[in-house]
Structure formats: structure tokens, C-alpha cells
Design a protein around this motif. Structure first.
Motif, PDB file in Angstrom:
ATOM      1  N   ASP A 198       7.525  25.347   2.244  1.00  0.00           N
ATOM      2  CA  ASP A 198       6.975  26.569   1.670  1.00  0.00           C
ATOM      3  C   ASP A 198       6.416  26.321   0.265  1.00  0.00           C
ATOM      4  O   ASP A 198       5.402  26.914  -0.123  1.00  0.00           O
ATOM      5  N   GLU A 199       7.067  25.448  -0.492  1.00  0.00           N
ATOM      6  CA  GLU A 199       6.570  25.123  -1.827  1.00  0.00           C
ATOM      7  C   GLU A 199       5.187  24.472  -1.778  1.00  0.00           C
ATOM      8  O   GLU A 199       4.374  24.650  -2.693  1.00  0.00           O
ATOM      9  N   HIS A 200       4.922  23.709  -0.713  1.00  0.00           N
ATOM     10  CA  HIS A 200       3.672  22.945  -0.631  1.00  0.00           C
ATOM     11  C   HIS A 200       2.699  23.512   0.399  1.00  0.00           C
ATOM     12  O   HIS A 200       1.729  22.841   0.757  1.00  0.00           O
ATOM     13  N   ARG A 201       2.944  24.730   0.849  1.00  0.00           N
ATOM     14  CA  ARG A 201       2.017  25.359   1.787  1.00  0.00           C
ATOM     15  C   ARG A 201       0.629  25.454   1.158  1.00  0.00           C
ATOM     16  O   ARG A 201       0.471  25.816  -0.001  1.00  0.00           O
ATOM     17  N   GLY A 202      -0.385  25.104   1.946  1.00  0.00           N
ATOM     18  CA  GLY A 202      -1.752  25.162   1.456  1.00  0.00           C
ATOM     19  C   GLY A 202      -2.212  23.928   0.725  1.00  0.00           C
ATOM     20  O   GLY A 202      -3.341  23.880   0.229  1.00  0.00           O
ATOM     21  N   THR A 203      -1.350  22.899   0.643  1.00  0.00           N
ATOM     22  CA  THR A 203      -1.711  21.634   0.000  1.00  0.00           C
ATOM     23  C   THR A 203      -1.806  20.547   1.070  1.00  0.00           C
ATOM     24  O   THR A 203      -1.372  20.733   2.206  1.00  0.00           O
ATOM     25  N   GLY A 224       0.832  -1.199   0.000  1.00  0.00           N
ATOM     26  CA  GLY A 224       0.000   0.000   0.000  1.00  0.00           C
ATOM     27  C   GLY A 224       0.859   1.238   0.000  1.00  0.00           C
ATOM     28  O   GLY A 224       2.057   1.182   0.317  1.00  0.00           O
ATOM     29  N   PRO A 225       0.272   2.378  -0.360  1.00  0.00           N
ATOM     30  CA  PRO A 225       1.056   3.612  -0.452  1.00  0.00           C
ATOM     31  C   PRO A 225       1.540   4.103   0.910  1.00  0.00           C
ATOM     32  O   PRO A 225       0.870   3.922   1.925  1.00  0.00           O
ATOM     33  N   ILE A 226       2.709   4.732   0.897  1.00  0.00           N
ATOM     34  CA  ILE A 226       3.277   5.344   2.098  1.00  0.00           C
ATOM     35  C   ILE A 226       2.713   6.757   2.246  1.00  0.00           C
ATOM     36  O   ILE A 226       2.844   7.584   1.350  1.00  0.00           O
ATOM     37  N   ASP A 227       2.073   7.021   3.387  1.00  0.00           N
ATOM     38  CA  ASP A 227       1.457   8.319   3.653  1.00  0.00           C
ATOM     39  C   ASP A 227       2.346   9.227   4.501  1.00  0.00           C
ATOM     40  O   ASP A 227       2.160  10.444   4.511  1.00  0.00           O
ATOM     41  N   ILE A 228       3.276   8.625   5.255  1.00  0.00           N
ATOM     42  CA  ILE A 228       4.205   9.368   6.103  1.00  0.00           C
ATOM     43  C   ILE A 228       5.610   8.842   5.839  1.00  0.00           C
ATOM     44  O   ILE A 228       5.844   7.627   5.908  1.00  0.00           O
ATOM     45  N   SER A 272      -2.262  14.419  -4.893  1.00  0.00           N
ATOM     46  CA  SER A 272      -3.217  13.684  -4.066  1.00  0.00           C
ATOM     47  C   SER A 272      -3.991  14.636  -3.159  1.00  0.00           C
ATOM     48  O   SER A 272      -3.471  15.673  -2.733  1.00  0.00           O
ATOM     49  N   SER A 273      -5.226  14.272  -2.857  1.00  0.00           N
ATOM     50  CA  SER A 273      -6.044  15.056  -1.932  1.00  0.00           C
ATOM     51  C   SER A 273      -5.984  14.507  -0.514  1.00  0.00           C
ATOM     52  O   SER A 273      -6.538  15.103   0.415  1.00  0.00           O
ATOM     53  N   LYS A 274      -5.269  13.388  -0.334  1.00  0.00           N
ATOM     54  CA  LYS A 274      -5.157  12.766   0.983  1.00  0.00           C
ATOM     55  C   LYS A 274      -4.005  13.399   1.761  1.00  0.00           C
ATOM     56  O   LYS A 274      -2.924  13.623   1.201  1.00  0.00           O
TER      57      LYS A 274
END
Length: 274
Positions: free
Chosen positions: A173-178, A83-87, A133-135
């Protein structure tokens, strides 16, 4: 910044350098939150012992030496098999307490590979897997309070951690808000095998007073990560020292670090790592 404080059911985490110290403590913290684990390091017996303490969750073990080039692709594939790694917790790393010119190049090359190159490669795998991804997903990179100034006798280690800190903060900072959150953890002295393995010095009372347990660091780190913090320095004294160093000249801060850490030991142990 993420407001998630509890991982979603079915969350899976990959922890590198999980056979001892902070990595093992991170694994236990995540298990207590119901996160399934993939633990990786070089020593199967040590990983088995850590896995036995992570009860109530699924635990997989992948043996990998991230100090060697081209290890990351196979590790990433193996980690995602079930399964995918989330952390992703990039904890694996090592250092030595010695003048730069007293250590052979093979050891330095391994340090660069483990502390920086493999960390970046795994970070790229993780970001590529989650950028659309939205997760919620979390990337944690382990730096050090040494990332805040030059550290004589740990020149390359501290420089590698400065790299990790700057790299991680930029990714945050690149992914802030995601849904993708990136957190940098900067521990100070921690009660692990790191000091013996690095040939640690005759530390001053300041260094000893600021030392924290691996459990303390892991507990603060995991919760900071889940809150979406950009950078976290566990421990009040460590926070004060990292804040205060900005008021010193870089030359003077380097001299202070020399006094705090003391002198190297006579013998540098053979590299064992985790």
C-alpha cells in the motif's frame, strides 16, 4: 497495480531458501521466464542441484545462513555484485509442530531471525535500492494460510507469518502507483520437506485435500507477483478457508485449526532447514 506479465530482458532475481521446496520451484519458474538468478541457502550441494535445473539463464549461488544475525548485509552485497537485483523472493523460513514450551529457546530465536528479522532486513535493502527507480521491481514475501488465525502447536510459526502478511500488505500500500510492487503469498499445505522437518501432525482429510505441489504454488505466485497482486492464496480450498475464517470467532478458528492439523508426532527432527 502493475500490468507487467513478462520480466524485462536482463532481469535478475534473488531467491532465499532456494535449495528445496517452494524456493526451488520459484527458481525454476523464474528461469523459464528468462530471469537470471542468485540462489541462496545453507546447503551448497542442494543449491547446485537446483541450479542445474534452471537452464537457459545465468545462475549464481551464495551460501548464507539467514537464521543467524547480521547475515543480510554480506548476502545483499554478494547478490548485487554482477548487477542489481530486480526481484527479491523472501522464501526462507521454517516452523515446528509442537507446544511452545516443548521447544528450546535457541530454535525459537532462529525462527524469529529467519522468518521475520532477516526478511525485514532484506526487504529494507531491496526497497532502498528501488524506491527512486523507474524500472519495474518486485518484492515477494512468503507467509502462510496460518497468517489468518492462531494455530496451536505452531504458535510462533503462525504468528511470524501473520507478521509477514501484515508487513507485506502495508509495504504494498505504501508503494501503490510506483514501479515497486510488493506481493504476499500465503500457501496452505504444500508437498515439501517442511512437514517432516517440522514434526508435522496426523493431518485431517481436510488438510490433505487442500495440499498443493510446490510447482503449483510457485506458478501461481510468480504470475501474481508480476501482475502486482497485493496478497495471493494459491488453491481454491485455501482461498475459501482464509475467507471463511473471518466469520468465526478467533477462539473457534483456533480450535478448528487444531482439529485440521491433528496431533504432533512423537519426535521433533533436528533442525536442517534450507
Amino acid at each position: 497495480m502493475s500490468t507487467q506479465t513478462t520480466p524485462q530482458p536482463g532481469t535478475r532475481a534473488l531467491v532465499t531458501g532456494a535449495s528445496s521446496g517452494i524456493g526451488a520451484a520459484m527458481a525454476r519458474e523464474l528461469a523459464a521466464l528468462g530471469v537470471d538468478l542468485v540462489l541462496t541457502a545453507r546447503r551448497r550441494d542442494a543449491l547446485d542441484e537446483v541450479a542445474a535445473t534452471c537452464t537457459g539463464v545465468k545462475v549464481e549461488i551464495v551460501i548464507a545462513d539467514l537464521g543467524k544475525p547480521d547475515t543480510v548485509p554480506a548476502l545483499w552485497r554478494a547478490a548485487n555484485t554482477s548487477g542489481p537485483i530486480d526481484i527479491l523472493i523472501n522464501n526462507a523460513g521454517f516452523g515446528y509442530f509442537r507446544r511452545f514450551d516443548e521447544v528450546d529457546w535457541a530454535r525459537d530465536a532462529e525462527l524469529i531471525q529467519l522468518n521475520m528479522t532477516s526478511l525485514v532486513a532484506l526487504s529494507r535493502c531491496f526497497v532502498d535500492a528501488h524506491k527512486n527507480s523507474s524500472k519495474p521491481s518486485h518484492l515477494m514475501n512468503i507467509a502462510s494460510t496460518g497468517a489468518y488465525q492462531a494455530v496451536p502447536n505452531m504458535a510462533l510459526y503462525a504468528a511470524s507469518k501473520a507478521f509477514v502478511r501484515n508487513f507485506s500488505e502495508a509495504l504494498h500500500d505504501e508503494h501503490r502507483g510506483t514501479p515497486l510492487s510488493v506481493t504476499c503469498i500465503c500457501p496452505g499445505g504444500t508437498e515439501t520437506a517442511f512437514h517432516a522437518a517440522s514434526g508435522g501432525g496426523d493431518y485431517s482429510w481436510i488438510a490433505n485435500a487442500s495440499t498443493k505441489s510446490a510447482g503449483f504454488v510457485a506458478h501461481a505466485a510468480i504470475r501474481g507477483m508480476l501482475r502486482g497482486q497485493r496478497t495471493l492464496v494459491p488453491g481454491l480450498f485455501n482461498k475459501l478457508s482464509c475467507f471463511g475464517v473471518r466469520f468465526l470467532t478467533r477462539r473457534f478458528a483456533s480450535r478448528v485449526a487444531t482439529q485440521v492439523l491433528g496431533k504432533p508426532r512423537l519426535a521433533l527432527p533436528a533442525r536442517k532447514g534450507n
